[in-house]
Design an enzyme around this catalytic site. Structure first.
Site, PDB file in Angstrom:
ATOM      1  N   CYS A   8      30.853  53.352  38.162  1.00 25.18           N
ATOM      2  CA  CYS A   8      31.691  52.235  38.624  1.00 25.18           C
ATOM      3  C   CYS A   8      33.151  52.667  38.769  1.00 25.18           C
ATOM      4  O   CYS A   8      33.841  52.243  39.689  1.00 25.18           O
ATOM      5  CB  CYS A   8      31.612  51.073  37.644  1.00 25.18           C
ATOM      6  SG  CYS A   8      29.935  50.552  37.245  1.00 25.18           S
ATOM      7  N   CYS A  32      23.443  51.082  40.308  1.00 27.03           N
ATOM      8  CA  CYS A  32      23.273  49.626  40.430  1.00 27.03           C
ATOM      9  C   CYS A  32      23.043  49.172  41.865  1.00 27.03           C
ATOM     10  O   CYS A  32      22.669  48.028  42.100  1.00 27.03           O
ATOM     11  CB  CYS A  32      24.498  48.910  39.875  1.00 27.03           C
ATOM     12  SG  CYS A  32      25.978  49.247  40.855  1.00 27.03           S
TER      13      CYS A  32
HETATM   14 FE1  FES Z   1      27.740  48.118  40.214  1.00 22.49          FE
HETATM   15 FE2  FES Z   1      29.756  48.612  38.547  1.00 22.49          FE
HETATM   16  S1  FES Z   1      27.821  47.681  38.062  1.00 22.49           S
HETATM   17  S2  FES Z   1      29.666  49.028  40.659  1.00 22.49           S
END
Ligand code: FES
Length: 141
Positions: A103, A34
């Site tokens: 994450c 992400c």
């Molecule tokens: Fe980016 Fe979890 S969506 S750290």
């Protein structure tokens, strides 16, 4: 996806948010999926982590995991802190679906880098080039 209550608690009231100004080690990692960033800083006295703080642009999962890990590693020797941190991330993952895997491991990865920096500073190693886990196991108390 529904998160367990303990994770929601740490997400809604995260502990140890911030940065240690005179940190002995700081680790910064990026979630390749992400692009979010996690920073972990530690204060160490006689190879015991006396303080740990985090800052992140990450999601709720990253915030909650960081909050839990920073709480658990305070007062622990560095080697034990590494073990606890990795086990905590694995334990949380085992209770959830794995769709947010990176994450939940960001905090453990950032802590590892912070400990590597602490170790390198202590040993006056300026070219970190990555310390292998086996090396940390042998060297750290
Ligand atoms: Fe980016 Fe979890 S969506 S750290």
């Amino acid at each position: 996806m529904e998160y367990p209550e303990f994770l929601m608690d740490h997400f809604q009231s995260p502990r140890n948010v911030g940065e240690i100004a005179d940190a002995d080690g700081t680790g910064i990692v990026k979630n390749a999926t992400c692009g979010d960033i996690m920073q972990m800083s530690i204060k160490v006295k006689e190879d015991v982590i006396v303080d740990a703080k985090f800052k992140t642009f990450g999601c709720g999962a990253a915030i909650a995991t960081s909050s839990i890990i920073t709480e658990k590693v305070k007062g622990k020797g560095i080697k034990e802190a590494l073990r606890i941190s990795d086990e905590t991330a694995k334990d949380i993952l085992s209770q959830l679906s794995r769709d947010k895997f990176p994450c939940f491991t960001l905090a453990a990865d950032a802590l590892r880098l912070a400990i590597e920096e602490y170790y390198c500073n202590k040993q006056k190693i300026h070219d970190k080039g990555g310390i292998r886990e086996e090396d940390l196991e042998k060297i750290l108390p």
